[in-house]
Design a protein around this motif. Structure first.
Motif, PDB file in Angstrom:
ATOM      1  N   VAL A  27      12.627   4.416   3.458  1.00  0.00           N
ATOM      2  CA  VAL A  27      11.216   4.283   3.795  1.00  0.00           C
ATOM      3  C   VAL A  27      10.375   3.936   2.575  1.00  0.00           C
ATOM      4  CG1 VAL A  27       9.202   5.512   4.667  1.00  0.00           C
ATOM      5  CG2 VAL A  27      11.400   5.791   5.794  1.00  0.00           C
ATOM      6  N   HIS A  28      10.652   4.568   1.439  1.00  0.00           N
ATOM      7  CA  HIS A  28       9.777   4.435   0.280  1.00  0.00           C
ATOM      8  C   HIS A  28      10.125   3.276  -0.644  1.00  0.00           C
ATOM      9  CE1 HIS A  28       8.276   8.341   1.502  1.00  0.00           C
ATOM     10  NE2 HIS A  28       7.340   8.252   0.596  1.00  0.00           N
ATOM     11  N   LEU A  29      11.319   2.722  -0.494  1.00  0.00           N
ATOM     12  CA  LEU A  29      11.693   1.623  -1.375  1.00  0.00           C
ATOM     13  C   LEU A  29      11.582   0.265  -0.685  1.00  0.00           C
ATOM     14  CD1 LEU A  29      14.737   3.129  -3.310  1.00  0.00           C
ATOM     15  CD2 LEU A  29      12.323   3.067  -3.953  1.00  0.00           C
ATOM     16  N   THR A  30      10.883   0.228   0.457  1.00  0.00           N
ATOM     17  CA  THR A  30      10.630  -1.057   1.106  1.00  0.00           C
ATOM     18  C   THR A  30       9.637  -1.857   0.267  1.00  0.00           C
ATOM     19  OG1 THR A  30       8.931   0.036   2.432  1.00  0.00           O
ATOM     20  CG2 THR A  30      11.084  -0.248   3.433  1.00  0.00           C
ATOM     21  N   PRO A  31       9.739  -3.183   0.292  1.00  0.00           N
ATOM     22  CA  PRO A  31       8.828  -3.998  -0.534  1.00  0.00           C
ATOM     23  C   PRO A  31       7.365  -3.783  -0.158  1.00  0.00           C
ATOM     24  CG  PRO A  31      10.670  -5.307   0.307  1.00  0.00           C
ATOM     25  CD  PRO A  31      10.729  -3.992   1.005  1.00  0.00           C
ATOM     26  N   GLY A  32       6.514  -3.760  -1.163  1.00  0.00           N
ATOM     27  CA  GLY A  32       5.085  -3.635  -0.920  1.00  0.00           C
ATOM     28  C   GLY A  32       4.601  -2.200  -1.039  1.00  0.00           C
ATOM     29  N   ASN A  33       3.311  -2.072  -1.172  1.00  0.00           N
ATOM     30  CA  ASN A  33       2.673  -0.768  -1.254  1.00  0.00           C
ATOM     31  C   ASN A  33       2.514  -0.201   0.152  1.00  0.00           C
ATOM     32  OD1 ASN A  33       0.967   1.428  -1.525  1.00  0.00           O
ATOM     33  ND2 ASN A  33      -0.276   0.477  -3.123  1.00  0.00           N
ATOM     34  N   PRO A  34       3.134   0.969   0.459  1.00  0.00           N
ATOM     35  CA  PRO A  34       3.018   1.528   1.815  1.00  0.00           C
ATOM     36  C   PRO A  34       1.572   1.728   2.247  1.00  0.00           C
ATOM     37  CG  PRO A  34       4.725   2.668   0.575  1.00  0.00           C
ATOM     38  CD  PRO A  34       4.030   1.762  -0.389  1.00  0.00           C
ATOM     39  N   ALA A  35       0.726   2.195   1.341  1.00  0.00           N
ATOM     40  CA  ALA A  35      -0.680   2.423   1.691  1.00  0.00           C
ATOM     41  C   ALA A  35      -1.362   1.109   2.063  1.00  0.00           C
ATOM     42  CB  ALA A  35      -1.411   3.078   0.520  1.00  0.00           C
ATOM     43  N   TYR A  36      -1.060   0.049   1.336  1.00  0.00           N
ATOM     44  CA  TYR A  36      -1.643  -1.267   1.627  1.00  0.00           C
ATOM     45  C   TYR A  36      -1.116  -1.808   2.957  1.00  0.00           C
ATOM     46  CZ  TYR A  36      -2.878  -6.195   1.020  1.00  0.00           C
ATOM     47  OH  TYR A  36      -3.377  -7.460   1.203  1.00  0.00           O
ATOM     48  N   ASP A  42      -7.113  -6.430   4.854  1.00  0.00           N
ATOM     49  CA  ASP A  42      -8.558  -6.400   4.580  1.00  0.00           C
ATOM     50  C   ASP A  42      -9.022  -5.081   3.981  1.00  0.00           C
ATOM     51  OD1 ASP A  42      -8.697  -8.930   5.685  1.00  0.00           O
ATOM     52  OD2 ASP A  42      -9.069  -8.167   7.717  1.00  0.00           O
ATOM     53  N   SER A  43      -8.107  -4.204   3.652  1.00  0.00           N
ATOM     54  CA  SER A  43      -8.493  -2.889   3.132  1.00  0.00           C
ATOM     55  C   SER A  43      -9.005  -3.014   1.698  1.00  0.00           C
ATOM     56  CB  SER A  43      -7.302  -1.938   3.184  1.00  0.00           C
ATOM     57  OG  SER A  43      -6.213  -2.481   2.452  1.00  0.00           O
ATOM     58  N   SER A  44      -9.921  -2.126   1.343  1.00  0.00           N
ATOM     59  CA  SER A  44     -10.473  -2.124  -0.010  1.00  0.00           C
ATOM     60  C   SER A  44      -9.572  -1.348  -0.962  1.00  0.00           C
ATOM     61  CB  SER A  44     -11.868  -1.481   0.005  1.00  0.00           C
ATOM     62  OG  SER A  44     -11.779  -0.123   0.403  1.00  0.00           O
ATOM     63  N   ALA A  45      -9.754  -1.597  -2.244  1.00  0.00           N
ATOM     64  CA  ALA A  45      -8.950  -0.903  -3.247  1.00  0.00           C
ATOM     65  C   ALA A  45      -9.219   0.600  -3.207  1.00  0.00           C
ATOM     66  CB  ALA A  45      -9.253  -1.459  -4.634  1.00  0.00           C
ATOM     67  N   GLU A  46     -10.465   1.004  -2.920  1.00  0.00           N
ATOM     68  CA  GLU A  46     -10.797   2.424  -2.850  1.00  0.00           C
ATOM     69  C   GLU A  46     -10.072   3.102  -1.689  1.00  0.00           C
ATOM     70  OE1 GLU A  46     -12.915  -0.013  -3.024  1.00  0.00           O
ATOM     71  OE2 GLU A  46     -13.838   0.219  -5.018  1.00  0.00           O
ATOM     72  N   LEU A  51      -5.712   6.662   0.295  1.00  0.00           N
ATOM     73  CA  LEU A  51      -4.537   6.911   1.124  1.00  0.00           C
ATOM     74  C   LEU A  51      -3.313   7.223   0.267  1.00  0.00           C
ATOM     75  CD1 LEU A  51      -3.349   7.077   3.932  1.00  0.00           C
ATOM     76  CD2 LEU A  51      -2.935   4.607   3.865  1.00  0.00           C
ATOM     77  N   GLU A  52      -3.198   6.571  -0.885  1.00  0.00           N
ATOM     78  CA  GLU A  52      -2.093   6.871  -1.795  1.00  0.00           C
ATOM     79  C   GLU A  52      -2.142   8.329  -2.238  1.00  0.00           C
ATOM     80  OE1 GLU A  52      -2.490   4.095  -4.956  1.00  0.00           O
ATOM     81  OE2 GLU A  52      -1.225   2.560  -4.009  1.00  0.00           O
ATOM     82  N   GLU A  53      -3.343   8.816  -2.539  1.00  0.00           N
ATOM     83  CA  GLU A  53      -3.478  10.215  -2.938  1.00  0.00           C
ATOM     84  C   GLU A  53      -3.172  11.150  -1.771  1.00  0.00           C
ATOM     85  OE1 GLU A  53      -7.425  10.542  -4.425  1.00  0.00           O
ATOM     86  OE2 GLU A  53      -7.037   9.361  -6.248  1.00  0.00           O
ATOM     87  N   GLN A  54      -3.588  10.755  -0.567  1.00  0.00           N
ATOM     88  CA  GLN A  54      -3.342  11.574   0.615  1.00  0.00           C
ATOM     89  C   GLN A  54      -1.845  11.695   0.902  1.00  0.00           C
ATOM     90  OE1 GLN A  54      -5.342  10.196   4.172  1.00  0.00           O
ATOM     91  NE2 GLN A  54      -3.951  11.328   5.516  1.00  0.00           N
ATOM     92  N   LEU A  55      -1.123  10.586   0.750  1.00  0.00           N
ATOM     93  CA  LEU A  55       0.320  10.580   1.016  1.00  0.00           C
ATOM     94  C   LEU A  55       1.149  10.993  -0.193  1.00  0.00           C
ATOM     95  CD1 LEU A  55       0.622   7.237   3.045  1.00  0.00           C
ATOM     96  CD2 LEU A  55       0.461   9.561   3.934  1.00  0.00           C
TER      97      LEU A  55
END
Length: 314
Positions: A27-36, A42-46, A51-55
């Motif tokens: 799950v965690h080594l799939t390409p790309g940022n999971p949060a993104y 269209d998500s913002s960097a904030e 979400l990265e902090e939440q997960l």
């Protein structure tokens, strides 16, 4: 027996640890940022950072893994990103439909496979035996999704006998519950009927000419009694292993069947979570399926001692 059971229960711990590592890495080594991936393009960097902090994705991968494993042993599988509900609660809510399909499918399998295998062994020197081999190979080779679509078109659309989608809880009526499960359960059972009946038939043919069966016939015991009391009983040990694997395999088969028949069970939950990129739920469902496999294998091993008194665990 008690010591063996305790040892087997303890052996589950390293097995589940290895499974946890595999599930986490997939799950965690799939390409790309999971949060993104979860939030979209269209998500913002904030929002991504939040979400990265939440997960916990802002932590090193080793820290993330040990935090997850520690919480799993506490019974906490995390929260769904999609619904913010506890993953364990979501899984428990979906167990009923999945176990219902598995139960009816297993009943179909045993009720059909065992009598067929016994009858074929009884008529082993007739044309039924090669016909049975061909039919069992065909049943074991049929793709589940293709057979499901045929039944949907035939018995759900052309001749509308059974519903082709949805699930009715047993609390709302046993007959309605059963009516909605017959088609998906029969699709799941088809492959297993061919496998179990072939295994039981081969085991009985191996035992049918053993010395103890010849002795039983020499005593004047009827062939039907010899088959049931001596041949069938001794062929049940290897067949039990296949039945155990079949029960666990039905859980994996529900992923496809529940999606086709729109049954809100564990399988459809996994597919929906993959589409939503709900990583905590994906991890929880895969781990749950792995636990079921391990527990069923343990129960099958313990059942050997009951089926054959000669088996002793030292």
């Amino acid at each position: 027996m008690l010591q063996y059971t305790i040892r087997r229960l303890l052996s589950i711990i390293p097995v589940m640890l290895v499974v946890s590592i595999i599930v986490f890495m997939i799950v965690h080594l799939t390409p790309g940022n999971p949060a993104y991936l979860i939030l979209g393009e269209d998500s913002s960097a904030e929002a991504v950072q939040q979400l990265e902090e939440q997960l916990g994705l802002d932590q090193p991968i080793v820290v993330q893994f040990f935090d997850w494993v520690t919480n799993v042993f506490k019974g906490d599988l995390g929260e769904s990103v999609y619904s913010s509900e506890p993953v364990l609660s979501i899984i428990l809510d979906r167990i009923g439909p999945t176990f219902s399909v598995m139960l009816i499918s297993m009943i179909f399998t045993l009720v059909i496979a065992i009598p067929i295998a016994i009858f074929v062994v009884w008529k082993r020197q007739t044309v039924l035996d090669p016909l049975f081999i061909s039919a069992s190979l065909l049943g074991a080779s049929i793709p589940e999704f293709w057979f499901a679509m045929l039944l949907v078109l035939g018995l759900g659309v052309s001749i509308p006998i059974f519903p082709v989608a949805g699930y009715i809880p047993i609390a709302e009526g046993f007959l309605l519950w059963l009516h909605h499960l017959i088609l998906p359960a029969f699709v799941l059972a088809t492959v297993e009927i061919g496998l179990i009946s072939r295994m039981l038939r081969d085991g009985m043919l191996e035992a049918v000419n053993q010395d103890y069966t010849k002795t039983a016939r020499a005593k004047g015991i009827k062939e039907s009694v010899v088959l049931m009391k001596h041949v069938f009983a001794n062929a049940l040990i290897p067949t039990t292993t296949v039945i155990g694997v079949t029960i666990a395999g039905l859980l994996g088969g529900t992923v496809i069947i529940e999606t086709i028949f729109t049954i809100p069970g564990i399988g459809q939950l996994l597919i929906d979570s993959i589409h939503r990129r709900d990583y905590p739920v994906i991890q929880g469902v895969v781990l749950f399926i792995a636990v079921i496999y391990v527990v069923i294998n343990l129960l099958v091993d313990l059942l050997y001692g009951l089926l054959d008194p000669r088996i002793r665990y030292d």
